[in-house]
Design an enzyme around this catalytic site. Structure first.
Site, short mmCIF file in Angstrom:
data_model
loop_
_atom_site.label_atom_id
_atom_site.label_comp_id
_atom_site.label_asym_id
_atom_site.label_seq_id
_atom_site.Cartn_x
_atom_site.Cartn_y
_atom_site.Cartn_z
N GLU A 261 0.87 -1.19 0.00
CA GLU A 261 0.00 0.00 0.00
C GLU A 261 0.89 1.23 0.00
O GLU A 261 1.94 1.26 0.66
CB GLU A 261 -0.89 0.01 1.23
N CYS A 463 -6.69 1.42 2.46
CA CYS A 463 -7.47 2.65 2.39
C CYS A 463 -7.19 3.42 1.10
O CYS A 463 -8.07 4.12 0.60
CB CYS A 463 -7.19 3.51 3.61
N ASN A 590 -12.49 -2.82 0.41
CA ASN A 590 -11.45 -2.92 1.43
C ASN A 590 -12.07 -2.67 2.80
O ASN A 590 -12.43 -1.55 3.11
CB ASN A 590 -10.36 -1.88 1.18
N GLU A 591 -12.18 -3.68 3.56
CA GLU A 591 -12.73 -3.64 4.93
C GLU A 591 -13.83 -2.58 5.08
O GLU A 591 -13.87 -1.85 6.07
CB GLU A 591 -11.63 -3.46 5.99
#
Ligand code: AHR
Length: 863
Positions: A261, A463, A590-591
């Site tokens: 990331e 994120c 994503n989550e």
């Protein structure tokens, strides 16, 4: 599941220890203390007579608000609890003093709550002092509230049958109000809340849930600081180890991968080998939410020498996606525009550097550009000239060879004539990138990653993938093609993303290290904690734009796998990769918070990919925790849609990893497979040390054992630039000149380099049978399909040695020498690295597992 087991046990015990005089029903009082700036959540107290109240907890949080950003929102004000005639409990609450929305959640048992919703019921005014009742005849819930506008208070009402669709809001009168709130003194403090009659069984269950939560938290808090006392008498433990190859099973051949990331300056200034910071003059105040006035188009640029100045212009840029450029005005030749790189430009003696720039002269001055690298003492350590600049934007390239080294050099671009010259995309790359790729990756860092032997790379987030609001979602198609045409943007971690390291470079890196690419695309929703989607709650791509977004997802598959004559295949081919990249996986989401907004969009994307590309494995998402609403609802959705794989995330203390080694042993093998996409052991202070690394190793042995349901795993985050970290711990730290792998990195590397596709069950019989001991000694055994080597991994998280008698007779071991790698140290050791040597083995041999250690024994077999 474990929770269920414990609760079941408690319930069984209850059969034997049932209190003779338990009532059938009792009262629960639901309230919030309003503490922690109204984020304390929903609390309960119980009573059998409405006179004597007993707090549960006290002030234990049974439900928390998910609305808005951490820090400023997530508030629950004046919750109102209500049980409908089906027995379903509803809680509605005020979110804050401003918004025209309220929150709703439902539960069967008052401690497992389903997803929340935040209906907007008024565009003007706030929503305070909510109440809800059920009109059985009309089968409608009636919701009323007080709204304050310009100092005036008015009553309003709406109705709903499903808490999804609401009737038009209307002004109402007091006759609609229930006035059911009571004030009760609990532990000496007055609390306002709602009393609801429920069965005693339910209250008993809530108390047990609370007790289980305490027990669970105690397990999570378990750490090595307790070892000196609890293991003070512990002598060497004996272990009899044997194997049962007849029960071997196939496990995933992609168990250990990496998650890259762009966090902690992992891309620009990190893995991406570009040495010039803000090369396109696109840094913007908004990258840092206006918190840093120096973070603008001129960031990192200055004038070197006297008699020159520069300004930023946007008229007729090189490309519309790259609007800003510098205009350098030279009154006296010799001075130029300098860039300090990312904390300086590291230069190595004898190395060559590729320089490039887009330039044009603004007047009729025509001249060349002298490019120099100067060290900290202003010595020129490399220089070269471009061709002659004319009045049209053109790319100029030249090579600089360094005659000396510097850790913090500057690059200076010096026009050889006076007048004005426009400059953009000023770039400097070492020629020595990973695999010598143009626009490539930093060789030492990429090699350190490659050494893990990752079987896949998940990118670009986290994120970063779903972004800070709709406009900030990572859009893959804007990160391919010529560098000057890519769309740079704010990085959610508060810095700038050039997109120089874009999808092409990610895919190429995967190919270079023989890893599967696992791109993650937003599920049509941005990060729920971003503050840019109306009051900071989760937003979603408007339905009218979803088709276009879904097409973008499908286009990615064409770009990666399509023939070079297809629209997107051609873009890939033009970038130098005519052959397909053989993409097999796509992560969607994503989550994310599992809400209606999410579900609707995820389902649309999932169905479209499934229909058009059944060959692609879609990886769904089940929230940011190992339990709770998003985990439960994410799994429910994945099961309903038959999503082939789901991405689980959990950052937990070592105690959690020690006490949950059976987490996947209980997973239903017929449901979705698991990608454990983000995990790490976190201690207070967030070190990456032997304690965290060994608890991860311990847990990873259970991941190998469960490699039939857990397909992929990746530690998170991967990279962090010293002095620029937003998140710790990370796997690999670095600065401009050094790469610093952590203890946790060596665990990943030992697992990655010693992977296998067959799991061979084994048994460890310990001389000391205490649970505290057995939970700290773990083993997994795999066989690598290619070499046929059998690899035994042994973890000892005890402060004492474990003397293992290993019986290899059931395995077809060749020779008497094995390769032994051992990582050991004291729990707080951050510098330990594995030692590799040989080990004499035989059918029955002894191996001493050092205290606090991870050993890998690699054995040759008779082929
Ligand atoms: O790994 C760091 C962050 O943790 C990721 O961006 C996010 O997915 C998670 O919350």
């Amino acid at each position: 599941m474990k929770k269920v087991l414990i609760i079941s046990l408690l319930l069984i015990c209850q059969v034997f220890f049932v209190f003779a005089n338990e009532p059938d029903s009792a009262y629960v009082f639901a309230y919030t203390s309003g503490k922690q700036n109204n984020t304390a959540g929903l609390h309960y107290a119980w009573s059998i007579d409405k006179q004597n109240w007993h707090t549960i907890g006290p002030e234990w949080r049974f439900l928390a608000s998910d609305f808005g950003t951490w820090g400023s929102q997530k508030k629950m004000i004046d919750p109102f609890l209500f049980e409908d005639e089906t027995g379903l409990k509803h809680c509605i609450w005020t979110l804050n003093n401003e918004v025209g929305q309220f929150a709703h959640a439902a539960s069967d048992d008052l401690y497992n709550w389903k997803r929340q919703s935040y209906p907007e019921v008024t565009e003007e005014g706030n929503v305070l002092d909510l109440e809800v009742s059920f009109d059985g005849a009309g089968k409608k819930y009636l919701i009323t509230w007080i709204s304050e506008k310009q100092g005036q208070k008015k009553l309003f009402r709406t109705t709903t049958v499903d808490f999804k669709n609401y009737s038009e809001t209307k002004e109402t009168t007091k006759s609609d109000r229930l006035n059911l709130r009571s004030t009760i003194v609990l532990d000496g403090e007055q609390q306002s809340g709602v009393v609801v009659k429920v069965s005693w069984e339910l209250i008993d269950e809530i108390i047990k849930h609370y007790e289980w939560s305490l027990f669970h938290n105690q397990e999570r808090a378990d750490n090595t600081s307790l070892d000196a006392e609890r293991f003070k008498d512990l002598q060497t433990v004996k272990a009899a180890i044997s194997f049962q190859p007849e029960n071997s099973k196939r496990i995933s051949d992609k168990l250990v991968g990496i998650f890259f990331e762009d966090i902690n300056y992992a891309a620009d200034g990190g893995l991406y080998a570009e040495l010039v910071q803000n090369r396109g003059f696109e840094y913007a105040l908004s990258d840092r939410k206006n918190s840093d006035s120096t973070w603008n188009s001129s960031k990192s640029w200055s004038i070197e020498g006297f008699g020159a100045s520069f300004s930023i212009d946007t008229t007729e840029p090189v490309h519309i996606n790259n609007k800003h450029f510098a205009v350098l005005k030279v009154e006296k030749t010799g001075s130029g525009l300098a860039n300090e790189g990312f904390d300086g430009i590291p230069v190595k003696t004898g190395e060559k550097y590729n320089f490039s720039v887009f330039a044009k002269s603004v007047g009729d001055n025509k001249g060349r550009l002298l490019v120099q690298l100067i060290d900290e003492n202003k010595n020129v350590i490399a220089q070269s000239k471009t061709g002659t600049i004319n009045g049209k934007w053109k790319k100029y390239e030249t090579v600089l060879e360094a005659n000396a080294a510097s850790e913090k050099a500057k690059i200076v671009v010096i026009p050889q004539t006076t007048g004005e010259v426009a400059l953009d995309m000023i770039s400097l790359f070492p020629q020595n990138t990973f695999k010598g790729r143009k626009n490539g990756l930093r060789a030492d860092l990429a090699q350190t990653i490659a050494d893990i032997h990752p079987k896949f790379v998940r990118f670009p987030g986290g994120c970063v993938a779903h972004g800070d609001g709709l406009a900030n979602m990572y859009r893959w198609s804007r990160t391919v093609g010529p560098l000057e045409a890519r769309v740079p943007q704010r990085n959610i971690w508060n810095y700038h993303q050039t997109a120089g390291l874009g999808y092409f470079e990610y895919f190429q890196f995967c190919e270079d290290i023989n890893a599967e690419p696992v791109p993650v695309l937003a599920a049509g929703v941005p990060c729920q904690n971003s503050s840019t989607c109306g009051h900071g709650q989760q937003g979603g791509i408007p339905m009218c734009d979803m088709d276009e977004y879904i097409q973008e997802v499908l286009d990615l598959i064409e770009w990666a796998n399509g023939d070079k004559n297809t629209k997107w295949g051609k873009v890939r081919a033009d970038a130098g990769h005519p052959e397909p990249f053989h993409l097999k996986y796509i992560g969607i989401g994503n989550e994310d918070l599992i809400t209606d907004i999410f579900e609707e969009r995820f389902t649309m994307i999932f169905n479209a990919v499934k229909e058009k590309h059944p060959e692609i494995t879609v990886i769904g998402t089940v929230g940011p925790f190992y339990m709770g609403t998003d985990y439960e609802e994410g799994w429910e959705l994945a099961t309903k849609l038959e999503v082939p794989m789901v991405d689980e995330h959990y950052y937990q203390p070592p105690g959690w990893f020690i006490h949950n080694q059976d987490f996947y042993d209980r997973y239903d093998r017929s449901k979705s497979k698991v990608y454990l996409g983000e995990y790490a052991a976190h201690l207070p202070g967030r070190p990456n040390n032997i304690e965290t690394a060994l608890s991860e190793a311990l847990y990873m042995t259970s991941l190998e054992r469960n490699g039939d349901v857990v397909e992929m795993t990746s530690y998170a985050p991967l990279l962090a630039k010293e002095g620029n970290t937003q998140w710790t711990p990370d796997l690999i730290y670095f600065n401009n000149n050094e790469v610093k792998p952590t203890v946790g990195y060596y665990v990943q590397k030992l697992f990655g380099q010693n992977a296998g596709e067959t799991y061979i069950p084994g048994t460890i019989q310990l001389s000391d049978k205490r649970e505290n001991i057995s939970k700290r000694v773990a083993m997994s055994v795999v066989q690598d399909a290619e070499s046929k080597d059998i690899i035994i991994k042994l973890v000892n998280l005890l402060p004492a040695e474990v003397n293992a008698g290993i019986d290899l007779s059931a395995l077809n071991i060749a020779g008497s020498e094995a390769v032994l790698s051992v990582l050991e140290g004291s729990p707080d050791d951050k510098m330990a690295a594995p030692k590799v040597g040989s080990l004499q083995v035989s059918d029955q041999f002894n191996y001493q597992l050092p205290a606090y250690s991870f050993s890998v024994i690699r054995l040759k077999t008779i082929n």
